[in-house]
Design a protein around this motif. Structure first.
Motif, PDB file in Angstrom:
ATOM      1  N   ASP A 185      38.529  70.903  47.373  1.00  0.00           N
ATOM      2  CA  ASP A 185      38.793  71.240  45.962  1.00  0.00           C
ATOM      3  C   ASP A 185      38.706  72.747  45.708  1.00  0.00           C
ATOM      4  O   ASP A 185      38.425  73.192  44.597  1.00  0.00           O
ATOM      5  CB  ASP A 185      37.800  70.493  45.062  1.00  0.00           C
ATOM      6  CG  ASP A 185      36.356  70.837  45.425  1.00  0.00           C
ATOM      7  OD1 ASP A 185      36.146  71.475  46.494  1.00  0.00           O
ATOM      8  OD2 ASP A 185      35.439  70.491  44.646  1.00  0.00           O
ATOM      9  N   ALA A 186      38.947  73.538  46.751  1.00  0.00           N
ATOM     10  CA  ALA A 186      38.823  74.998  46.621  1.00  0.00           C
ATOM     11  C   ALA A 186      39.782  75.543  45.570  1.00  0.00           C
ATOM     12  O   ALA A 186      40.891  75.035  45.401  1.00  0.00           O
ATOM     13  CB  ALA A 186      39.113  75.647  47.967  1.00  0.00           C
ATOM     14  N   GLU A 187      39.310  76.587  44.877  1.00  0.00           N
ATOM     15  CA  GLU A 187      40.169  77.228  43.875  1.00  0.00           C
ATOM     16  C   GLU A 187      40.524  78.637  44.317  1.00  0.00           C
ATOM     17  O   GLU A 187      39.767  79.267  45.049  1.00  0.00           O
ATOM     18  CB  GLU A 187      39.445  77.264  42.533  1.00  0.00           C
ATOM     19  CG  GLU A 187      39.436  75.895  41.900  1.00  0.00           C
ATOM     20  CD  GLU A 187      38.699  75.867  40.583  1.00  0.00           C
ATOM     21  OE1 GLU A 187      38.328  76.949  40.090  1.00  0.00           O
ATOM     22  OE2 GLU A 187      38.512  74.748  40.075  1.00  0.00           O
ATOM     23  N   TYR A 188      41.639  79.100  43.826  1.00  0.00           N
ATOM     24  CA  TYR A 188      42.125  80.437  44.192  1.00  0.00           C
ATOM     25  C   TYR A 188      42.493  81.220  42.935  1.00  0.00           C
ATOM     26  O   TYR A 188      42.767  80.632  41.884  1.00  0.00           O
ATOM     27  CB  TYR A 188      43.355  80.311  45.098  1.00  0.00           C
ATOM     28  CG  TYR A 188      43.024  79.678  46.435  1.00  0.00           C
ATOM     29  CD1 TYR A 188      42.628  80.459  47.515  1.00  0.00           C
ATOM     30  CD2 TYR A 188      43.073  78.292  46.605  1.00  0.00           C
ATOM     31  CE1 TYR A 188      42.303  79.876  48.740  1.00  0.00           C
ATOM     32  CE2 TYR A 188      42.745  77.705  47.824  1.00  0.00           C
ATOM     33  CZ  TYR A 188      42.361  78.501  48.886  1.00  0.00           C
ATOM     34  OH  TYR A 188      42.044  77.926  50.088  1.00  0.00           O
ATOM     35  N   ASP A 189      42.514  82.550  43.059  1.00  0.00           N
ATOM     36  CA  ASP A 189      42.894  83.375  41.910  1.00  0.00           C
ATOM     37  C   ASP A 189      44.413  83.399  41.724  1.00  0.00           C
ATOM     38  O   ASP A 189      44.907  83.537  40.612  1.00  0.00           O
ATOM     39  CB  ASP A 189      42.370  84.806  42.098  1.00  0.00           C
ATOM     40  CG  ASP A 189      40.843  84.821  42.210  1.00  0.00           C
ATOM     41  OD1 ASP A 189      40.197  84.344  41.257  1.00  0.00           O
ATOM     42  OD2 ASP A 189      40.313  85.273  43.242  1.00  0.00           O
ATOM     43  N   ASP A 190      45.144  83.349  42.830  1.00  0.00           N
ATOM     44  CA  ASP A 190      46.611  83.378  42.763  1.00  0.00           C
ATOM     45  C   ASP A 190      47.171  82.467  43.858  1.00  0.00           C
ATOM     46  O   ASP A 190      46.497  82.247  44.870  1.00  0.00           O
ATOM     47  CB  ASP A 190      47.151  84.792  43.025  1.00  0.00           C
ATOM     48  CG  ASP A 190      46.548  85.820  42.084  1.00  0.00           C
ATOM     49  OD1 ASP A 190      46.927  85.825  40.911  1.00  0.00           O
ATOM     50  OD2 ASP A 190      45.682  86.605  42.541  1.00  0.00           O
TER      51      ASP A 190
END
Ligand code: MIC
Ligand code: SF4
Length: 646
Positions: free
Chosen positions: A249-254
């Motif tokens: 479920d990792a999130e990224y900035d872009d």
């Protein structure tokens, strides 16, 4: 967490992982190369630490291996003896390009690597956090200090599908550059993911992470997976493997999506790595020189691919083809399997396992001729020929074009060879010299070319200065401090090398800078892009440059300026337009404003107009600038009871 965050958090010493905040991370490994290494080790020596405090430090010799005079040979002796004495592994000249050899023999998933070369992110292919920096930052890491940087944004590039025949990893990174440009990655880490990774081998991933440097990104990273395991196993280092990747479920900035099956052969036209065209569009352009090699495309698979295309073919009569294998491992393997003979029979000129033509060490192309190279940089004049026309492409495009004599789409070649990972690489580390068991007995050899490091005093309270030079956007460190055979041999001699600062743009620059007590350089956007060479800060500092006013800065160069006490100030485009070369300017409260504010004010003495410029220095950087550079700052820290002896 995403993978970049995991790597940072497991090494975080100070700060919070919020983009834009200053953080410090511990460094496991360092690497240097000869052109930046001599200064880095002089700086390390000045810190008075007997032995490096990293898990592993390696000193490579790959940039200048010509030995056209004693200077270069002296540098090699200095590097080998100081490595032996201070606990550093030494990779001898001829053993290969630092990034290629480091990937083969030393890079480890989960660790951090700081290298005094901007293509250090090459090792990000093995799931490590590998960052390029100036020599002084690397020296500080060898002394056991943390590395400071601004927490980057994390850009997730999702690769889906599979590359089609004729397209390679180089075309993937050229596509990333087409989308991001040479500025688009500044302040970011590029993290690759997606089902497309399954079939990308570690050397292919390294092509992608290597040239991520051209986007301005802090680094690029791939997960450590089955491909990583296969590579380490083939290098007889399976024990170094560990699985590492982002949480589900990792999130990224872009986020950026790239469908691999849509990638077609691409080429970077003169004279910037982001001037991307399709090979099809440029097809038919006559070519006089083709070079295959450099740290981005000199792996076993890259050279094998070229050899298979050239087998039973001949290099076109109008073309000179030069091949530099990335390492002795590659050279040994192509010797053993016969591919070297194929290359020689086809008419290739085989060069040493080193940077060679990539850094202008020989093979400058003829005037007006097109040179097609598998390299990562085609900045104007870097090849050694003024007004050069250097195109950057994949080994497949290069090899097919060498046969045809014109730029040719590799898909026109009847067979599309596919080269996978060999089951076993040939391992022979006999040109990597371990540090001495008895360092007391090692005498560091210093020839007459090795001059002491210049230092400057602390920042004055107020400053009157003149604009010595006004330049455009995207000025590279090759523009500021050119390389090439003549100049590179002076990397250990700042007084001598400083005579060449801006020599390609304005040969009178050093004379004017020295004549003025304090000088300012006026730059456009992305000032100082490209290489990590701290000489592009150190030599101007020696000439009396105190401030660079620019619309924006490249990361490594801005850090280098600060490390050597040159103040980088960001100005608005109108201020850039209002100032001229020769403008006399005054900064009445510079030290106080740096201490207390985020802006400094200055006046154009002739017009009486007053302007502001942002310094955006963190508290630590303020101290460094006020002290007149990082070495002075460390010295002061020592007085205030730091463990560093200086
Ligand atoms: C380069 O590719 O520009 C170099 C030469 O490898 C530089 C280092 C240097 O100038 O010594 C780099 O990339 O940092
Ligand atoms: Fe060497 Fe060229 Fe790679 Fe720089 S980009 S490390 S000069 S091969």
């Amino acid at each position: 967490m995403n993978l970049a965050q995991k790597l940072i958090s497991s090494h975080l010493v100070t700060g919070a992982m919020k983009p834009g905040e200053e953080i410090a991370i511990s460094i496991d490994q360092t690497l240097t190369q000869d052109a930046t290494g001599t200064m880095a080790y002089l700086e390390f020596e000045a810190m008075g630490i007997p032995k490096v405090k990293t898990k592993l430090s390696v000193s490579y010799v790959d940039h200048n291996t010509l030995q056209t005079g004693f200077e270069n040979a002296d540098d090699h002796r200095f590097l080998q003896t100081i490595a032996g004495k201070r606990g550093i592994y030494f990779s001898k000249p001829g053993n290969g390009i630092s990034h290629q050899v480091h990937l083969e023999r030393f890079a480890r998933p989960g660790q951090t690597l700081l290298g005094s070369d901007s293509h250090t992110p090459n090792a990000g292919a093995l799931g490590m956090l590998a960052i390029g920096a100036g020599g002084l930052s690397v020296a500080t890491a060898m002394a056991g200090e943390a590395f400071w940087m601004v927490m980057p944004r994390i850009l997730n590039v999702k690769l889906t599908g599979e590359l089609r025949p004729g397209a390679g990893a180089k075309d993937v990174i050229l596509e990333v550059l087409r989308q991001l440009s040479v500025k688009g990655g500044v302040g970011s880490i590029i993290e690759y993911s997606g089902d497309g990774l399954k079939r990308l081998t570690v050397p292919e991933r390294a092509t992608i992470t290597n040239m991520g440097a051209e986007t301005g990104a802090t680094t690029s990273v791939f997960p450590s997976d089955e491909q990583t395991k296969a590579f380490l196993k083939a290098q007889q280092r399976e024990a170094d493997w560990q699985e590492l990747g982002p949480d589900p479920d990792a999130e990224y900035d872009d986020v950026m999506d790239i469908a691999l099956d849509k990638i077609e052969p691409l080429i970077a036209a003169p004279s910037s790595p982001d001037n991307i065209r399709t090979v099809k569009d440029m097809a038919g352009t006559p070519v006089k020189q083709v070079c295959i090699g450099s740290c981005v495309n000199s792996s076993f698979a890259d050279i094998m691919l070229a050899a298979m295309i050239l087998r039973e073919n001949s290099v076109h009569p109008d073309v000179n083809l030069a091949i530099s294998p990335g390492s002795r491992q590659v050279l040994l393997m192509i010797t053993e399997n016969g591919a070297l003979a194929d290359l020689i029979s086809a008419g290739a000129r085989v060069l040493e396992c080193a940077c060679g033509p990539c850094i202008g060490m020989g093979q400058s192309p003829p005037t007006g001729a097109v040179s097609l190279r598998t390299f990562n940089r085609n900045f104007p004049g870097r090849s050694g020929t003024p007004d050069d026309k250097v195109y950057l492409c994949s080994p497949a495009t290069a090899a097919v074009s060498a046969i045809k004599g014109v730029i040719t789409d590799p898909r026109e070649f009847p067979e599309q060879p596919a080269i996978g990972l060999p089951e076993k690489f040939m391992v022979d580390d006999s040109m990597i010299i371990p540090p001495s068991d008895d360092p007391e007995k090692v005498t560091v050899e210093r020839g007459p070319n090795i001059k002491p490091l210049p230092v400057k005093g602390k920042l004055d309270r107020s400053l009157k200065a003149s604009v010595i030079l006004k330049v455009q956007d995207n000025i590279t460190t090759d523009d500021i401090m050119p390389a090439g055979a003549r100049i590179l041999s002076l990397r250990s001699n700042i007084p001598a090398i400083s005579e060449y600062v801006f020599s390609r743009i304005d040969p009178a620059f050093p004379v004017r800078a020295k004549a003025s007590a304090s000088g300012v350089i006026l730059g456009g956007a992305n000032y100082g892009q490209g290489s990590s060479r701290e000489h592009a800060a150190l030599a101007p500092m020696y000439l009396g440059i105190r401030i660079v006013l620019a619309k924006s800065f490249a990361r490594i160069h801005r850090d280098n300026l600060i490390n050597f006490g040159i103040l980088p100030l960001t100005i608005a485009p109108e201020v850039y337009d209002a100032l001229e070369q020769d403008s006399e300017i005054e900064f009445p409260y510079i030290a106080k404003e740096i201490k207390e504010l985020s802006e400094v004010t200055f006046t154009d003495i002739k017009t009486g107009n007053t302007y502001t410029a942002e310094h955006n220095l963190t508290p630590r950087q303020k101290d460094i600038i006020l002290a007149g550079g990082l070495l002075n700052h460390i010295k002061r820290k020592k007085v205030e009871s730091s463990p560093l002896r200086f």
